[in-house]
Design a protein around this motif. Sequence first.
Motif, mmCIF file in Angstrom:
data_model
loop_
_atom_site.group_PDB
_atom_site.id
_atom_site.type_symbol
_atom_site.label_atom_id
_atom_site.label_comp_id
_atom_site.label_asym_id
_atom_site.label_seq_id
_atom_site.Cartn_x
_atom_site.Cartn_y
_atom_site.Cartn_z
ATOM 1 N N SER A 400 0.853 -1.405 0.264
ATOM 2 C CA SER A 400 -0.009 0.122 -0.155
ATOM 3 C C SER A 400 0.918 1.309 -0.023
ATOM 4 O O SER A 400 1.739 1.449 0.890
ATOM 5 C CB SER A 400 -0.969 -0.061 1.251
ATOM 6 O OG SER A 400 -1.635 1.312 1.398
ATOM 7 N N PRO A 401 0.451 2.288 -0.823
ATOM 8 C CA PRO A 401 1.522 3.402 -0.914
ATOM 9 C C PRO A 401 1.297 4.057 0.527
ATOM 10 O O PRO A 401 2.106 4.875 0.979
ATOM 11 C CB PRO A 401 0.852 4.337 -1.929
ATOM 12 C CG PRO A 401 -0.470 3.598 -2.172
ATOM 13 C CD PRO A 401 -0.412 2.304 -1.875
ATOM 14 N N VAL A 402 0.363 4.063 1.230
ATOM 15 C CA VAL A 402 0.057 4.777 2.484
ATOM 16 C C VAL A 402 1.019 4.142 3.540
ATOM 17 O O VAL A 402 1.708 4.554 4.171
ATOM 18 C CB VAL A 402 -1.369 4.428 2.999
ATOM 19 C CG1 VAL A 402 -1.326 5.110 4.446
ATOM 20 C CG2 VAL A 402 -2.325 5.032 2.147
ATOM 21 N N ILE A 403 1.049 2.649 3.747
ATOM 22 C CA ILE A 403 2.101 1.985 4.542
ATOM 23 C C ILE A 403 3.529 2.045 3.945
ATOM 24 O O ILE A 403 4.584 2.614 4.718
ATOM 25 C CB ILE A 403 1.900 0.375 4.457
ATOM 26 C CG1 ILE A 403 0.301 0.141 5.019
ATOM 27 C CG2 ILE A 403 2.782 -0.184 5.077
ATOM 28 C CD1 ILE A 403 0.143 -1.431 4.735
ATOM 29 N N MET A 404 3.648 2.263 2.814
ATOM 30 C CA MET A 404 4.920 2.785 2.072
ATOM 31 C C MET A 404 5.489 3.817 2.729
ATOM 32 O O MET A 404 6.579 4.204 3.106
ATOM 33 C CB MET A 404 4.888 2.695 0.531
ATOM 34 C CG MET A 404 6.113 3.194 -0.016
ATOM 35 S SD MET A 404 5.588 2.892 -2.054
ATOM 36 C CE MET A 404 5.256 4.588 -2.179
#
Length: 445
Positions: A400-404
């Motif tokens: 996920s780009p958010v987790i990233m």
Amino acid sequence: MAILLTEAEAKALLTKVLSYSKADSCEVNLSGARRGNIRYARNEVSTSGALDNQLLGVQSAYGKKVGTATITEFDDASLEKVVRRSEELARLAPENSEYMGILGPQQYLKVNGFFDSIANLTPDARADAVAKSLKLTREAKLIGAGFMDDRNGYEAMMNSKGLFAYYPSTNVNFSLTVRTEDGKGSGYVARGYNDFTKLDPAVATRIALLKAQGSAEARAIEPGKYTVILEPTAAAVLLENIFFNMDARSADEGRSYFSKTGGKSRLGDKIVDERVTIYSDPTNAELPASPWSGDGRAQEKTMWIEKGVVKNLAYSRFWAQKQGKKAVPNPNNVIMAGGTQSLEDMIKSTQRGILVTKLWYIREVDPQTILLTGLTRDGTFFIENGKIKYPVKNFRFNESPVIMLNNLESLGKPERVVSTESDQNYLIPPMKIREFTFTSLSDAV
């Protein structure tokens, strides 16, 4: 009739169209563009082409009954006919409870997205640019396949309340894949600009050439969680899935990552590392964009995520009124602030990791977390003790780009990139991420 109209010519035409209107309100949109392209494969030009296109759309409304018709003919009889057709459709249409009516005159920012270097571009100039690329791939005994597409155009709109908007712009996109003769090595580069003088096909080609040479004889390493350095081209296709989801209505109705229980949204929440700032600004010199949105609302410099905190979501006029919020249009450009490091600096500071130059075939796995899957390609490299050691076989990832962006280690200098998934242009920095999840190997080059 000329395809490319000046502001005065567009205004005169739109005024004429509006003079035919008998509806309660009328809005007319006009666009024109001249495009040219050249494509090559296997080190030879395969096609070249040009396209002229002009379109006029009329939206008529009787109360909340709305009809739209479009036309590509511009004689007086055709212009009146398309207005009558839109009015006929409006009378037949059911009432649209969410129709907000048309806007009055707006104040727009001054934006320069138009450059003569593209407006005056000739087929010879396109061929010369591609010849510089082909010379390099042929000399290196590599195989190049590329595409260059340029656009010179304008958009204009006018309505019966006195709103008028006009924005001319130019753009050129250049993309290239270089392969080794045995097909084992592959490199990719893409560049986009509003000004043709900024495009250097030779410099871009050398990047793809070096990646193709360097990615041959890739080794298989175990999938798992790795520190990765994402070049801007790779980062963009992940980050745009955050950008596309920043819609207030979807959030308020519980349909996106930005939703919270109880019909609330993540507005005001810190969702990523505090070094992450994402904004839009149509006046940005490196990424100019139209100063008005599709419904005529003025675009402003807007913070979307500031120091990791969600500052704005996009609100349609209807949803803004319903929620008692300011109407904020979807952005026409997106910029992510970065740091001062170069890509080379980031590699030097990495003890053990993977350099990812491109990601593709991005698919959403879970919209509530923006979990994505996809594949690396066109050059993936193992880094050890601050140096690129060897190429590695491609991976499938789940991330996920958010987790990233919560696992962010460092950011480099932002660069203008072309998304390989959407063709959108962004300003995105390279970024170093810890614990990026690779789930399996891929034999594709």
